[in-house]
Scaffold this motif. Structure first.
Motif, PDB file in Angstrom:
ATOM      1  N   PHE A  47       1.031  -0.609   0.769  1.00  0.00           N
ATOM      2  CA  PHE A  47       0.700  -0.192  -0.523  1.00  0.00           C
ATOM      3  C   PHE A  47       0.749   1.546  -0.480  1.00  0.00           C
ATOM      4  N   ALA A  48       1.121   2.191  -0.929  1.00  0.00           N
ATOM      5  CA  ALA A  48       1.967   2.999  -1.170  1.00  0.00           C
ATOM      6  C   ALA A  48       1.931   4.271  -0.332  1.00  0.00           C
ATOM      7  N   GLU A  49       0.230   4.524   0.034  1.00  0.00           N
ATOM      8  CA  GLU A  49       0.038   5.469   1.398  1.00  0.00           C
ATOM      9  C   GLU A  49      -0.252   5.284   2.660  1.00  0.00           C
ATOM     10  N   GLY A  50       0.347   3.620   2.326  1.00  0.00           N
ATOM     11  CA  GLY A  50       0.242   3.146   3.618  1.00  0.00           C
ATOM     12  C   GLY A  50      -1.029   2.463   4.001  1.00  0.00           C
ATOM     13  N   LEU A  51      -2.045   3.114   5.686  1.00  0.00           N
ATOM     14  CA  LEU A  51      -3.396   2.166   5.435  1.00  0.00           C
ATOM     15  C   LEU A  51      -3.904   2.532   4.578  1.00  0.00           C
ATOM     16  N   PRO A  52      -4.961   2.319   3.414  1.00  0.00           N
ATOM     17  CA  PRO A  52      -5.882   2.470   2.813  1.00  0.00           C
ATOM     18  C   PRO A  52      -7.012   3.027   3.084  1.00  0.00           C
ATOM     19  N   ARG A  53      -7.481   2.527   4.316  1.00  0.00           N
ATOM     20  CA  ARG A  53      -8.386   2.699   5.295  1.00  0.00           C
ATOM     21  C   ARG A  53      -8.757   1.908   6.561  1.00  0.00           C
ATOM     22  N   ILE A  54      -9.675   2.455   7.207  1.00  0.00           N
ATOM     23  CA  ILE A  54      -9.534   2.167   8.788  1.00  0.00           C
ATOM     24  C   ILE A  54     -10.780   2.126   8.501  1.00  0.00           C
ATOM     25  N   TRP A  55     -11.482  -0.338   9.132  1.00  0.00           N
ATOM     26  CA  TRP A  55     -12.249  -0.827   8.477  1.00  0.00           C
ATOM     27  C   TRP A  55     -13.743   0.389   9.240  1.00  0.00           C
ATOM     28  N   ASP A  56     -13.352   0.414  10.725  1.00  0.00           N
ATOM     29  CA  ASP A  56     -14.481   1.010  11.016  1.00  0.00           C
ATOM     30  C   ASP A  56     -14.151   2.841  12.270  1.00  0.00           C
ATOM     31  N   PRO A  57     -13.854   3.573  11.756  1.00  0.00           N
ATOM     32  CA  PRO A  57     -13.695   5.048  12.249  1.00  0.00           C
ATOM     33  C   PRO A  57     -14.433   4.494  13.594  1.00  0.00           C
ATOM     34  N   GLU A  58     -15.326   4.461  14.132  1.00  0.00           N
ATOM     35  CA  GLU A  58     -16.431   4.824  15.300  1.00  0.00           C
ATOM     36  C   GLU A  58     -15.255   3.831  15.882  1.00  0.00           C
ATOM     37  N   ARG A  59     -14.340   2.863  15.908  1.00  0.00           N
ATOM     38  CA  ARG A  59     -14.126   1.874  16.710  1.00  0.00           C
ATOM     39  C   ARG A  59     -12.362   1.093  17.054  1.00  0.00           C
ATOM     40  N   PHE A  60     -12.030   2.217  15.851  1.00  0.00           N
ATOM     41  CA  PHE A  60     -10.377   2.766  16.019  1.00  0.00           C
ATOM     42  C   PHE A  60      -9.702   3.658  16.929  1.00  0.00           C
ATOM     43  N   PHE A  61      -9.211   3.918  17.993  1.00  0.00           N
ATOM     44  CA  PHE A  61      -8.707   4.665  19.046  1.00  0.00           C
ATOM     45  C   PHE A  61      -7.084   4.594  19.100  1.00  0.00           C
ATOM     46  N   LEU A  62      -7.108   5.539  18.573  1.00  0.00           N
ATOM     47  CA  LEU A  62      -5.636   6.020  18.365  1.00  0.00           C
ATOM     48  C   LEU A  62      -5.429   7.176  20.066  1.00  0.00           C
ATOM     49  N   LEU A  63      -4.446   7.068  20.289  1.00  0.00           N
ATOM     50  CA  LEU A  63      -3.482   7.378  21.670  1.00  0.00           C
ATOM     51  C   LEU A  63      -2.149   8.131  21.630  1.00  0.00           C
ATOM     52  N   VAL A  64      -1.661   8.712  21.870  1.00  0.00           N
ATOM     53  CA  VAL A  64      -0.224   8.616  21.771  1.00  0.00           C
ATOM     54  C   VAL A  64       0.273   8.817  23.470  1.00  0.00           C
ATOM     55  N   ASP A  65       0.198   6.795  23.719  1.00  0.00           N
ATOM     56  CA  ASP A  65       1.280   7.839  25.175  1.00  0.00           C
ATOM     57  C   ASP A  65       2.188   7.410  24.664  1.00  0.00           C
TER      58      ASP A  65
END
Length: 421
Positions: A47-65
């Motif tokens: 995948f040239a740009e990295g992840l092409p999608r998140i399967w469900d944006p409401e169920r993905f949580f990104l926390l920069v700890d």
């Protein structure tokens, strides 16, 4: 409990039992600072740009700890890349400028609910089992698959039931319980199993102690750790989530691989000596060992009850001369809770150093040890080199025992210092 939740989430829509292989639908996925490593894996996968999608944006949580605020330019540069990917992918649940530990923030914000299956790219994702959810750390490769498809494979683990019998004490006891189990049965007795905590003690425990039990079960080898749903769980979730949830309970005739009963009333204060989690002894056997540093924090013991007991012990007392006592709240919300209760002032007056919420004093990024130094800590691990020097020694204990040592300048039975016991 694990078989029930896995059966609900089985893509094949059939009931599963221990030993079965299955593909599970995921309710939530947590990523922290390692998100860009998953991005790079996606590039390597074509995948040239990295992840092409998140399967469900409401169920993905990104926390920069771990590295918030940024502790070096390289981390700052990485955080810039994370922000760019967040914007490109339309990530909705992103915590960037807020310091804290991902696991605590996941529960602070109500991102985990009873009966759900949640995965994370951190080993201590087992923490969410305190909320009657099924949760586990997975590899970055598996997380890449989850973020693309919302599914991942598991082998359903066997379950070990831990009965905790006894009365609640007036101080946090969960860390002593897990260490006691490790000392009796080894730090791998639950290897790849699910731990299910029951017994008369559980209804008396607050959520802070339940989170400690679930988090530190990882150090016993557990794949999952589950606690029952009750009024305490419901009260914690109230105001944090408006999403429906379906708690799970084991059947009366549930089959367990093993059952262990702990009489908590007869259990002493304990300490894990260097350099293993299961090198455990009653604290009296380690009494008199001089310490240079004491710590309370991490995803295991950085919550309000852990900090409150230290403040209660330190009122009218001082940290021993020459001892560095570091306390790090697990999140900004925990920090604010402590501040509103007046704990921060008490701690500062006693000579405690308050560290920014996050993983820093555990990983570590602050509080390194020099050759020959000793630290007693209520963080997660005590293996050689965990806090810097390979020639330093790390002792693990509950927050009350850590605070007592900070006052005495040496490991001591807290009953010799704290009048309320």
């Amino acid at each position: 409990m694990v078989e029930k939740i896995m059966s609900r989430r089985n893509v094949a829509a059939t009931k599963v039992r221990a030993g079965d292989f299955m593909t599970a639908r995921i309710d939530g996925a947590m990523c922290h600072y390692q998100f860009m490593e998953i991005h790079r894996m996606a590039v390597e996968a074509g995948f040239a740009e990295g992840l092409p999608r998140i399967w469900d944006p409401e169920r993905f949580f990104l926390l920069v700890d771990h590295h918030q605020p940024a502790l070096s330019q390289s981390y700052a540069d990485e955080n810039v890349k994370i922000r760019a990917e967040v914007k490109r992918l339309g990530v909705r649940h992103f915590h960037d400028a807020e310091p804290g530990i991902a696991h605590q923030m996941m529960t602070d914000y109500g991102y985990v609910r009873p009966g759900e299956l949640v995965v994370g790219n951190d080993s201590h994702t087992t923490a969410y089992g305190a909320l009657n959810a099924l949760s586990s750390g997975i590899t970055r490769g598996d997380m890449l698959h989850v973020l693309l498809f919302g599914e991942v494979w598991f082998q359903v683990p066997p379950t070990i039931r831990i009965r905790l019998e006894g009365k609640r004490r007036n101080h946090p006891i969960a860390k002593d319980i897990v260490l006691w189990l490790a000392g009796l049965y080894g730090d791998d007795f639950a290897q790849s199993a699910s731990l299910e905590f029951t017994g008369s003690l559980i209804p008396t425990l607050g959520m802070d102690e339940r989170f400690c039990l679930a988090t530190q079960s990882l150090e016993l080898g557990a794949k999952f750790a589950l606690l029952p749903f009750d009024e305490t769980t419901a009260a914690f979730l109230e105001g944090r989530t408006d999403q429906p949830y379906e708690p799970v309970a084991a059947d009366p005739d549930a089959v367990y691989e093993r059952e262990i009963t702990v009489d908590v009333d007869a259990m002493p204060f304990v300490v894990a000596r260097p350099h293993r989690f299961d090198n455990v002894c009653p604290i009296g056997e380690a009494a008199g060992i001089r310490i240079d540093q004491a710590q309370i924090g991490s995803c295991a013991n950085g919550r309000f009850d852990d900090i409150e007991i230290a403040a209660r012990m330190l009122r009218g007392r001082k940290v021993a001369k020459g001892v560095r006592f570091l306390i790090s709240p697990a999140s900004q919300q925990v920090y604010l809770q402590c501040a509103k209760a007046g704990l921060i002032e008490d701690l500062l007056e006693a000579g405690v150093q308050i560290v920014t919420p996050g993983c820093g004093i555990c990983q570590p990024k602050v509080g390194y040890l020099a050759d020959g130094e000793r630290c007693i800590t209520a963080t997660t691990r005590n293996f050689r080199g965990r806090k810097g020097s390979l020639e330093a020694e790390i002792y693990l204990a509950g927050p009350l025992s850590v605070a007592a040592a900070a006052v005495a300048g040496e490991i001591i039975d807290p009953r010799e210092v704290f009048d309320e016991l």
